[in-house]
Every structure is written in C-alpha cells, then in structure tokens.
Design a protein around this motif. Structure first.
Motif, short mmCIF file in Angstrom:
data_model
loop_
_atom_site.label_atom_id
_atom_site.label_comp_id
_atom_site.label_asym_id
_atom_site.label_seq_id
_atom_site.Cartn_x
_atom_site.Cartn_y
_atom_site.Cartn_z
N LEU A 2 29.19 -113.58 63.62
CA LEU A 2 30.17 -113.86 62.57
C LEU A 2 29.87 -113.04 61.32
N VAL A 3 30.92 -112.41 60.79
CA VAL A 3 30.86 -111.73 59.49
C VAL A 3 31.90 -112.38 58.60
N VAL A 4 31.46 -112.89 57.46
CA VAL A 4 32.36 -113.52 56.49
C VAL A 4 32.31 -112.72 55.20
N THR A 5 33.46 -112.33 54.71
CA THR A 5 33.57 -111.72 53.38
C THR A 5 34.50 -112.58 52.55
N ALA A 6 34.18 -112.74 51.29
CA ALA A 6 34.98 -113.61 50.42
C ALA A 6 35.08 -112.99 49.05
N ARG A 7 36.23 -113.11 48.44
CA ARG A 7 36.47 -112.55 47.11
C ARG A 7 37.48 -113.41 46.36
N THR A 8 37.59 -113.17 45.06
CA THR A 8 38.60 -113.88 44.26
C THR A 8 39.79 -112.98 43.93
N LYS A 9 39.58 -111.66 43.92
CA LYS A 9 40.65 -110.71 43.63
C LYS A 9 40.65 -109.61 44.68
N PRO A 10 41.82 -109.03 44.98
CA PRO A 10 41.88 -107.97 46.00
C PRO A 10 40.99 -106.79 45.62
N LEU A 11 40.21 -106.31 46.59
CA LEU A 11 39.25 -105.23 46.37
C LEU A 11 39.58 -104.05 47.27
N ARG A 12 39.25 -102.86 46.78
CA ARG A 12 39.66 -101.64 47.48
C ARG A 12 38.89 -101.39 48.77
N SER A 13 37.58 -101.58 48.74
CA SER A 13 36.80 -101.24 49.92
C SER A 13 37.16 -102.15 51.10
N VAL A 14 37.36 -103.44 50.83
CA VAL A 14 37.75 -104.36 51.90
C VAL A 14 39.13 -103.98 52.44
N ASP A 15 40.04 -103.60 51.55
CA ASP A 15 41.36 -103.19 52.01
C ASP A 15 41.26 -101.92 52.86
N ALA A 16 40.36 -101.00 52.48
CA ALA A 16 40.18 -99.79 53.28
C ALA A 16 39.65 -100.12 54.67
N LEU A 17 38.69 -101.05 54.74
CA LEU A 17 38.16 -101.47 56.04
C LEU A 17 39.24 -102.17 56.86
N ARG A 18 40.00 -103.00 56.22
CA ARG A 18 41.08 -103.71 56.93
C ARG A 18 42.11 -102.72 57.48
N THR A 19 42.44 -101.70 56.69
CA THR A 19 43.39 -100.67 57.14
C THR A 19 42.83 -99.90 58.33
#
Length: 344
Positions: free
Chosen positions: A132-149
C-alpha cells in the motif's frame, strides 16, 4: 441525492471517502494499472493478506480537506501511528523515516495553480509499504498530478518503491521547470537592466528570491534524509529499487544546487540595481546641492539689501544695481567652480 453527492465530491476533490484517485498495480494482470474507488480499495485491503507472493499493490491519493478521509484510512488502511502523528503535528519540514515496516515521508511541493509566489507551496504526506502507498494533501500539487497523468497514460510501476521513485522524479521535474521559469524571468530582468529601464525589477527579484529561499529551506533536507534511509532500507525493498531511489536523489540534489546558484545570481542583480539606484540618488543630490550653492550668494545679498534700514550701500549710486549684479555673479561663479572642481 446522487447529484448532491457528486457536487460534494467535486467540491472536496474526491469521492465520499475523500479519495481523489486510486490504482491497483499488478504486473501479472491483463491490466497492469487499474483505477479503483474507495469501496474497491477497502475490499482489496481486507483481502491483501491472502495475496501470497503476488507483487500487487495499491496507490491511494487522499484529500485531507475531506472530513471522512482520515476516518477511512484509520478504518481500512492499517497505517503506522507515526503517519497520523505527522499529519497532526503540522510541521512542513521535509523528512523521510522508517516506521515499523513502512516508510513515512513528509515532502513539500508547489500548488497545481503555481504562480511563482512563495505561498504556493504545500505539504504532501506519504506512507509506503509493500502492499500500500498512501499520499495525502490539502491542496492540489503538481508532482502528484504529474504522476497521476503518467499512470493514466499507461505507466505501471512494478513495486511500491518504484512508485515512490516516480513521485520523487516528478517532483524533481517540477523543480526543473520552476528553475527554468525563474531563469527566463531573470534573463528578461537582466536585459531590461542593461537597457537602463529599472522600473520595479527590485520588487520582482525579491519575490523570486523569497520563492527560491523557501523552496531551498523546505526541500534541502530531502536528499540527505533519503540517503540516510537507503543506508538501511526495509527488507521488502529490492536492491534495484534502492539504486533507482539513490539515482533520483542525486538528480534532486543537482536541482537544489541549481536553485542555490540562481539565488546568488538574483543577489548579484539586486546589488547591481541597488548600486544604480544609489548612483542616481547621488547624482540627484549633487544637482540639488549645486543649485543650492549657486543660489546662496543672491539669497544672502537679497536678504541684506532687503532690510528696511538706513545706510544700505549703493542705494544712491546710479550704477548700484549693476554693481550688486556683478558681485552676485562673481560669488556665484566662484561657488560653481568650487562645486564642480570637487565633483571632478
């Protein structure tokens, strides 16, 4: 009722559990990367102990602004207590540490709507385990969006460690773009400075320098923390993954050095602009001083001859006015010669 839930999910940036996106990665499956929702993730985590030698794992990305996100994690994810402690302590300092059999990381990233402002930086909390990998944030972040893309485009990291390495490389790529953007802005400011158009470039440079200083302060501990962790990685972390993490850390260190070099360049530009401003101020002050000195003789004589008392010299002389003019001109010429001689 479903429309209401859809609107609420959009406003929170996730589903009813605060899950923004979830993916099941299984290299042996026909679809190596498959999107899942919070219900499917809960069911998979409940059966994760029966997977045996399978390399399948899940990545779940949560929005902590959602009220149910942390509750869902506590109920289904079985994460280390250290992860929840880092969530609640509110310290944005970057760190990566082992907790039980997992990795807990607190890293900083720029907002998705980044506008080169120091305030456009937020924290990302990460928990990495073998399943399991869990990432959590309060505001949209660029690096996570890049990984998601990238995952949507078909990339499927073979292990949870490789997913972490992809995330760190995405973070480094975002920083590279920031460095390029700042460099481009500094180049334009430098060209305008050489052309003599000062305008408000000192304030613009100040904003860029504060941004780089804050990024440097928040991100500088990350490579050192990761290097310390890689000296004694968890048993489930394969050696190739360790080497990949070490390589991404070295790339990240290079980006941080580039940011430091940019800070020095901005500092030199600020000093040059300050020197130009001081030179202009000194020139204006000199002109004001010369005008004051040149006007001093006539002001003194005007004050003396303007007194309404008897005995004023040359009052009855037919050429008295021109004699006074000659005296004033002589004193003014001497004062001007003295002032400009000192200037030279």
């Amino acid at each position: 009722m479903s429309v209401f839930h859809d609107l609420a999910a959009q406003s929170y940036g996730g589903d009813e559990a605060g899950l923004i996106c979830g993916y099941l990665f299984d290299a042996a499956a026909p679809e190596p990367a498959r999107a899942i929702d919070s219900a499917q993730a809960a069911a998979w985590l409940a059966d994760a102990g029966q997977l045996g030698d399978s390399n399948a794992y899940v990545w779940l990305h949560f929005n902590l602004s959602h009220a149910h996100a942390e509750r869902w994690l506590v109920r289904h994810a079985a994460l280390s207590d250290t992860f929840y402690e880092t969530l609640h302590e509110g310290l944005p300092s970057t760190r990566i540490e082992r907790a039980d059999d997992s990795l807990i990381a607190v890293i900083n990233d720029v907002h998705f709507e980044f506008s080169f402002e120091p305030s456009d930086i937020s924290t990302l909390w990460i928990s990495v385990g073998p399943r399991l990998v869990v990432t959590a944030r309060t505001k949209p972040l660029r690096s996570v969006d890049a990984l998601r893309t990238a995952v949507k485009a078909g990339e499927a990291p073979r292990s949870s460690t490789e997913l972490l390495e992809h995330l760190l490389r995405a973070q480094a790529d975002v920083l590279v773009k920031i460095v390029r953007g700042v460099t481009s802005r500094i180049d334009r400011i430098e060209d305008e400075l050489l052309a003599g158009r000062l305008d408000h470039k000192r304030a613009r440079l100040g904003v860029l320098r504060r941004l780089l200083v804050r990024l440097q302060r928040l991100l500088a501990p990350e490579p050192a923390a990761l290097f310390r962790l890689l000296q004694g990685p968890p048993a489930w972390m394969a050696e190739p993954d360790v080497q990949e993490l070490r390589g991404s850390t070295e790339e990240f260190s290079v980006v941080l050095r580039d940011m430091q070099a940019l800070q020095e360049r901005i500092k030199l530009l600020q000093e040059e602009i300050a020197a130009n401003v001081n030179e202009d101020n000194n020139r204006s002050l000199f002109v004001l001083t010369v005008v004051t000195v040149l006007a001093l003789p006539i002001n003194i004589l005007a004050g003396l001859f303007g007194m309404n008392v008897g005995g004023i010299p040359l009052a009855e002389h037919k050429h008295g006015f021109w004699i006074v003019v000659a005296i004033v001109a002589s004193f003014t010429a001497v004062a001007a010669w003295t002032a400009f001689r000192k200037k030279r």
